[in-house]
Write a protein that holds these residues in place. Structure first.
Motif, PDB file in Angstrom:
ATOM      1  N   THR A  39       0.995  -1.308  -0.004  1.00 29.18           N
ATOM      2  CA  THR A  39       0.116   0.081  -0.172  1.00 29.18           C
ATOM      3  C   THR A  39       1.022   1.474  -0.183  1.00 29.18           C
ATOM      4  OG1 THR A  39      -1.673  -1.018   1.214  1.00 29.18           O
ATOM      5  CG2 THR A  39      -1.975   1.312   1.159  1.00 29.18           C
ATOM      6  N   SER A  40       0.485   2.373  -0.762  1.00 25.34           N
ATOM      7  CA  SER A  40       1.535   3.442  -0.765  1.00 25.34           C
ATOM      8  C   SER A  40       0.451   4.623  -0.472  1.00 25.34           C
ATOM      9  CB  SER A  40       1.744   3.768  -2.423  1.00 25.34           C
ATOM     10  OG  SER A  40       0.956   4.213  -3.066  1.00 25.34           O
ATOM     11  N   ASN A  42      -0.044   7.250  -1.963  1.00 27.11           N
ATOM     12  CA  ASN A  42      -0.913   7.583  -3.308  1.00 27.11           C
ATOM     13  C   ASN A  42      -2.104   6.866  -3.167  1.00 27.11           C
ATOM     14  OD1 ASN A  42       0.249   9.801  -4.685  1.00 27.11           O
ATOM     15  ND2 ASN A  42       2.011   8.554  -5.635  1.00 27.11           N
ATOM     16  N   ASP A  43      -1.987   5.715  -3.185  1.00 29.92           N
ATOM     17  CA  ASP A  43      -3.254   4.772  -3.033  1.00 29.92           C
ATOM     18  C   ASP A  43      -4.333   5.327  -1.999  1.00 29.92           C
ATOM     19  OD1 ASP A  43      -2.084   2.763  -4.558  1.00 29.92           O
ATOM     20  OD2 ASP A  43      -1.402   1.499  -3.118  1.00 29.92           O
ATOM     21  N   ALA A  45      -4.429   8.438  -0.830  1.00 26.81           N
ATOM     22  CA  ALA A  45      -4.827   9.866  -1.140  1.00 26.81           C
ATOM     23  C   ALA A  45      -5.833   9.745  -2.339  1.00 26.81           C
ATOM     24  CB  ALA A  45      -3.570  10.447  -1.643  1.00 26.81           C
ATOM     25  N   ARG A  46      -5.602   8.821  -3.260  1.00 27.74           N
ATOM     26  CA  ARG A  46      -6.450   8.663  -4.395  1.00 27.74           C
ATOM     27  C   ARG A  46      -8.010   8.112  -4.072  1.00 27.74           C
ATOM     28  NH1 ARG A  46      -4.185   4.576  -7.284  1.00 27.74           N
ATOM     29  NH2 ARG A  46      -2.258   6.167  -7.322  1.00 27.74           N
ATOM     30  N   LYS A  47      -7.909   7.272  -3.095  1.00 31.14           N
ATOM     31  CA  LYS A  47      -9.114   6.678  -2.544  1.00 31.14           C
ATOM     32  C   LYS A  47     -10.154   8.143  -1.794  1.00 31.14           C
ATOM     33  CE  LYS A  47     -11.877   2.903  -2.247  1.00 31.14           C
ATOM     34  NZ  LYS A  47     -11.788   2.075  -3.201  1.00 31.14           N
ATOM     35  N   LYS A  49      -9.561  11.063  -2.350  1.00 32.52           N
ATOM     36  CA  LYS A  49      -9.990  12.010  -3.240  1.00 32.52           C
ATOM     37  C   LYS A  49      -9.062  13.321  -2.554  1.00 32.52           C
ATOM     38  CE  LYS A  49     -13.916  10.877  -6.000  1.00 32.52           C
ATOM     39  NZ  LYS A  49     -14.719   9.906  -5.240  1.00 32.52           N
ATOM     40  N   THR A  51      -5.219  15.435  -2.224  1.00 32.03           N
ATOM     41  CA  THR A  51      -3.781  15.376  -2.845  1.00 32.03           C
ATOM     42  C   THR A  51      -2.903  14.761  -1.917  1.00 32.03           C
ATOM     43  OG1 THR A  51      -3.442  17.623  -1.583  1.00 32.03           O
ATOM     44  CG2 THR A  51      -4.287  17.602  -4.078  1.00 32.03           C
ATOM     45  N   LYS A  52      -1.952  14.480  -1.921  1.00 31.92           N
ATOM     46  CA  LYS A  52      -0.948  13.655  -1.086  1.00 31.92           C
ATOM     47  C   LYS A  52      -0.620  14.831   0.069  1.00 31.92           C
ATOM     48  CE  LYS A  52       2.925  10.574  -1.618  1.00 31.92           C
ATOM     49  NZ  LYS A  52       4.037  10.414  -2.414  1.00 31.92           N
TER      50      LYS A  52
END
Lengths: 203, 203
Positions: A39-40, A42-43, A45-47, A49, A51-52
């Motif tokens: 798991t990153s 980024n994964d 943050a994306r989920k 919605k 930004t990092k």
């Protein structure tokens, strides 16, 4: 009528705690699905919605995230189960309340946080020690309740330590099988869980 | 004296099945610990003290490994629990035997294979379908047994579907908490598990 009872057992979270809980729940879902190593940030943050940078506002980094989630889950358990149940004198009534409150907490927080609480092997030794200590306080409280039941001759002839493990297995099992699609409210599930466990334990 | 009983409930594995089971157990341990995505064939070969070529003698590749492990676990369940229990007419006796045999199987195979059986989300859709079908056969068998108990008025007033979930949670819980260090033999644990679950279910 049962509404008052349900509300009084509901976990009490502030607005910012709810936001953090939502982030932890999403992160825990991803970690449970993909595994911690895969798991990153980024994964996550994306989920969400986000930004990092937005995610880093809430979380110091992946290294601390797992510990933060597990600690949060244990803290909620302390505040919403351990603390209010300590005041109950009668061990039978106390046990029932522990089971129902713990089940409701799992359903309200989302099962993924509870499932993650088992994954302490990825923590640093110091953090693992802290979580193990928090778990021990709770387990000791449950075992003490069982011992009181036994000394009142209300407990069946079953091994006390295995019984404690079975009790946790049933409650944490809810985190694995429950789906809101099934249309059962958390209070109904909590009552069913306590009927099952109390039936197993109490003569 | 109880030895005969234990043996008769023990999983029956041939020598080559035992070797494959050992490989699956080690692989399942690593996958449970690191997560499926983060686990490499090298990790597994190293732990088994095999060359990568040696490992490929047993396993077609990581893509098929997860499916092979889960299918193996379900097949063992079918052979060692479902099949022998189908012959038992009395639902109470049958339920007790299901619980004890399933617990002993978990302890003999090693809990990691059973835990992995929950991780079907990483399978291909076709393979997931096969596993879901195998699980359904077993769950339907347990639920049918509970329905028979209920129609004989031997079951407490508890929700049948939640009861089935609780029953699996207690049995699979053993895979998570049992450690041979505790010094409990598998027959003793199986009896404690069945006392707990039967107490919860049967009036």
């Amino acid at each position: 009528m049962p509404k008052a009872t349900i509300n009084s057992k509901s976990a009490k979270l502030s607005k910012s705690e709810k936001r953090v809980a939502e982030i932890y729940r999403v992160a825990a879902n991803i970690i449970n699905e993909k595994g911690y190593e895969a798991t990153s940030m980024n994964d996550i943050a994306r989920k969400l919605k986000l930004t990092k940078a937005g995610l880093y506002y809430y979380i110091d980094g992946k290294r601390d995230l797992l510990f933060a989630i597990i600690k949060f889950g244990m803290q909620q358990l302390e505040d919403n189960v351990l603390e209010p149940c300590q005041a109950i004198e009668d061990p039978e009534e106390r046990l029932k309340e522990i089971i129902e409150r713990h089940t409701i907490l799992i359903l309200e927080l989302g099962g993924s946080i509870s499932i993650l609480t088992d994954e302490i092997q990825s923590l640093t030794p110091a953090n693992r020690k802290k979580i193990v200590a928090m778990k021990r306080v709770y387990m000791d409280f449950v075992r003490k309740t069982l011992r009181e039941l036994r000394s009142q001759k209300k407990m069946r002839q079953i091994n006390l330590n295995i019984t404690a493990m079975n009790l946790f297995a049933v409650i944490l099992g809810v985190a694995r099988w429950y789906s809101p699609r099934k249309g059962w409210g958390s209070a109904k599930v909590a009552r069913e869980i306590s009927k099952f466990v109390m039936g197993a334990i109490v003569k």
